[in-house]
Structure formats: C-alpha cells, structure tokens
Design a protein around this motif. Sequence first.
Motif, PDB file in Angstrom:
ATOM      1  N   LYS A 179     111.451  23.824  40.102  1.00 21.52           N
ATOM      2  CA  LYS A 179     110.196  23.793  40.856  1.00 21.52           C
ATOM      3  C   LYS A 179     109.663  22.364  40.984  1.00 21.52           C
ATOM      4  CE  LYS A 179     107.045  26.875  40.379  1.00 21.52           C
ATOM      5  NZ  LYS A 179     105.973  27.699  39.772  1.00 21.52           N
ATOM      6  N   GLN A 180     109.774  21.620  39.900  1.00 18.91           N
ATOM      7  CA  GLN A 180     109.282  20.243  39.913  1.00 18.91           C
ATOM      8  C   GLN A 180     110.070  19.363  40.884  1.00 18.91           C
ATOM      9  OE1 GLN A 180     109.484  18.950  35.835  1.00 18.91           O
ATOM     10  NE2 GLN A 180     108.021  20.523  35.135  1.00 18.91           N
ATOM     11  N   ASN A 181     111.292  19.801  41.226  1.00 14.93           N
ATOM     12  CA  ASN A 181     112.145  19.002  42.104  1.00 14.93           C
ATOM     13  C   ASN A 181     112.299  19.603  43.499  1.00 14.93           C
ATOM     14  OD1 ASN A 181     113.501  16.573  40.570  1.00 14.93           O
ATOM     15  ND2 ASN A 181     113.353  18.261  39.100  1.00 14.93           N
ATOM     16  N   GLY A 182     111.336  20.423  43.895  1.00 16.88           N
ATOM     17  CA  GLY A 182     111.263  20.870  45.278  1.00 16.88           C
ATOM     18  C   GLY A 182     111.877  22.213  45.607  1.00 16.88           C
ATOM     19  N   ALA A 183     112.390  22.937  44.615  1.00 17.92           N
ATOM     20  CA  ALA A 183     112.973  24.250  44.893  1.00 17.92           C
ATOM     21  C   ALA A 183     111.883  25.258  45.239  1.00 17.92           C
ATOM     22  CB  ALA A 183     113.775  24.737  43.695  1.00 17.92           C
ATOM     23  N   GLU A 184     112.177  26.128  46.200  1.00 19.74           N
ATOM     24  CA  GLU A 184     111.250  27.175  46.614  1.00 19.74           C
ATOM     25  C   GLU A 184     111.987  28.505  46.710  1.00 19.74           C
ATOM     26  OE1 GLU A 184     109.402  26.160  50.281  1.00 19.74           O
ATOM     27  OE2 GLU A 184     108.523  24.280  49.539  1.00 19.74           O
ATOM     28  N   GLY A 185     111.219  29.589  46.745  1.00 17.28           N
ATOM     29  CA  GLY A 185     111.811  30.920  46.939  1.00 17.28           C
ATOM     30  C   GLY A 185     112.898  31.231  45.926  1.00 17.28           C
ATOM     31  N   ILE A 186     112.631  30.925  44.676  1.00 20.65           N
ATOM     32  CA  ILE A 186     113.645  31.103  43.631  1.00 20.65           C
ATOM     33  C   ILE A 186     113.791  32.592  43.304  1.00 20.65           C
ATOM     34  CG2 ILE A 186     114.320  30.510  41.278  1.00 20.65           C
ATOM     35  CD1 ILE A 186     112.529  28.000  41.555  1.00 20.65           C
ATOM     36  N   LEU A 187     114.999  33.084  43.435  1.00 20.78           N
ATOM     37  CA  LEU A 187     115.302  34.490  43.132  1.00 20.78           C
ATOM     38  C   LEU A 187     116.283  34.524  41.971  1.00 20.78           C
ATOM     39  CD1 LEU A 187     115.124  37.532  43.906  1.00 20.78           C
ATOM     40  CD2 LEU A 187     117.044  37.135  45.454  1.00 20.78           C
ATOM     41  N   VAL A 188     115.961  35.310  40.936  1.00 18.72           N
ATOM     42  CA  VAL A 188     116.809  35.397  39.747  1.00 18.72           C
ATOM     43  C   VAL A 188     117.302  36.842  39.594  1.00 18.72           C
ATOM     44  CG1 VAL A 188     116.941  35.029  37.261  1.00 18.72           C
ATOM     45  CG2 VAL A 188     115.500  33.540  38.652  1.00 18.72           C
TER      46      VAL A 188
END
Length: 285
Positions: free
Chosen positions: A268-277
Amino acid sequence: MKKLKIAVQKSGRLHDDSMAILKEVGISIDNGKEQLKAAAKNFPLEIFYLRNGDIPQYLKDGVVDVAIIGENVLIEKGEDIAIVEKLGFSSCKVSVAIPKSAKYNSAKDLEGKRIATSYPNTVNTFLAKNNIKAHLHIINGSVEIAPNIGLADAIVDIVSSGSTLFKNGLKEAEVILKSEAVLAVSPMISAEAKSILDKLHFRLKSVLRGRQSKYVLLNAPNNKIETIVSILPGMNSPTILPLAREGWSSLHSVINKNDFWEVIDELKQNGAEGILVCPIENMVL
C-alpha cells in the motif's frame, strides 16, 4: 495390490487433524466408528487406529509403514525412526511445571528433587544435559496431580494451553522441547511401499505449502512495478498483466501467510491498489 499401511492416533485432537489432512490430499476413507483398521477408497492406503504411545514400536517392527505421530512421542520412544515431513499441526510443548508458590530460576533448581512424568527418557536426557541428579516417578496419565498429593516436587508433561496446569495449582517453569505432528517412516519399509509413500508425501507437501501461503492480486501504476516486484518475488517472479486503464498493470503473486500483514502494508505504501488476497488449497511445485 500393495497398500501403504499408515498408523494414526485412535482418538483425540491428533486423530482429528490427521484425518483432516488425509482428506485434504484427496484420500477418501471408508471408516466405521469402532473400526481399528480401514482402507482408502481411491488410494492404495490402509489406516491403523492405534494408541499414540504404541505407534513407535509398530514402526520399528514394520507392522505399519508410516505414521502420523507427535514428535514428542518419537523423541521419547523412537528416536531412531526417521521423520519424512513435519506437518505443522497438533503443536504442544513438553515442559517442567511446579507449584505456583515455588520458585524456579533455572534447571539447577531441580537438583535432588522428585519429578513425576510420563516421559522418562526425555527427562533423563534433559537432566544429563544440565548435569542434574533428580528422582523420577514414572506415571501414566494424570501427572499433574502428583505435587498435590505429595508424590513429586515438579512434573514434566505435555502443555498445550496451560489450563490443566492452572486448574491443578501449577505453573510452567521451563520448556524442554517443542513438538508437532510429523510423518514418520518405518526402517523396515519395502521398496513398493516406499513408492506409494513418495506419492503421498508429494500430496502432503502441496497441501502444506498451500496452508503456508496466500495468493495476492493487485493493481499498480507501471512506474511502481519495479519496487512492488521487489516486495513480491513470488515463487520465481510475479505475473504482470496490462490493465485496460492506461499506465497500470495487474500483478499476481504468492506470499507467506506469516508475512502477510507486513507485506500488505508495504504494498500500500508503494502505490498498490485493489489488493485481493485468496487462500491456496494446494501449491504444486
């Protein structure tokens, strides 16, 4: 047709966990409640339901080819039996416990004391390692009552949650060893049975890898991909797919579940969005 003979604990938590992982690797077992032996429907496997403490001897004698057993039992009764795989469930400790009012600074406090235990070999190894002489009372079951009836000054027994110690006025003083369920193999296993074991072991490793991993999908701007790839190395490297949104890509990878939240925060801190796990059922390498 040759069948692999596997022993599991007859009842209890280890039994339930053992049957669960066999089901996860796709083995269907026709098992009546009171049966001491059962055959798998779709795999050359025969299961023997035995007392946990008896299993090491069955392995030594070649009555069974393999077993799912607590590592602590092997250390106590079958240290010469090889472990094929640690299975990551049914964790426990073998610990020294003393009355709540007693003081304990180190193992030296056991010098000359009376110790009640069901694990004499394990305790003797521990005492010898620490150059301590003590008096052992070997008890099978209900070890924790020994200090209350004046039979012992301390006990060495399995500890899971610690609630049994608490109820009996005891406290954990020192951990002698940590244990989990393992897949152990008989020194007398035949080549034919070993071939079947290799197939079972392959399936088990796939399930265990899946349990330890999470599948992650995320969206990221292309100018951040290099940084995010360094966070998500995956098995070899993440899968990167272009998105319809110009300048963005979708990354797919696998992370260790123990590092899950730390990795997510860094993404998240490095620009990732819409993270699905997503959970992973099996991971075949």
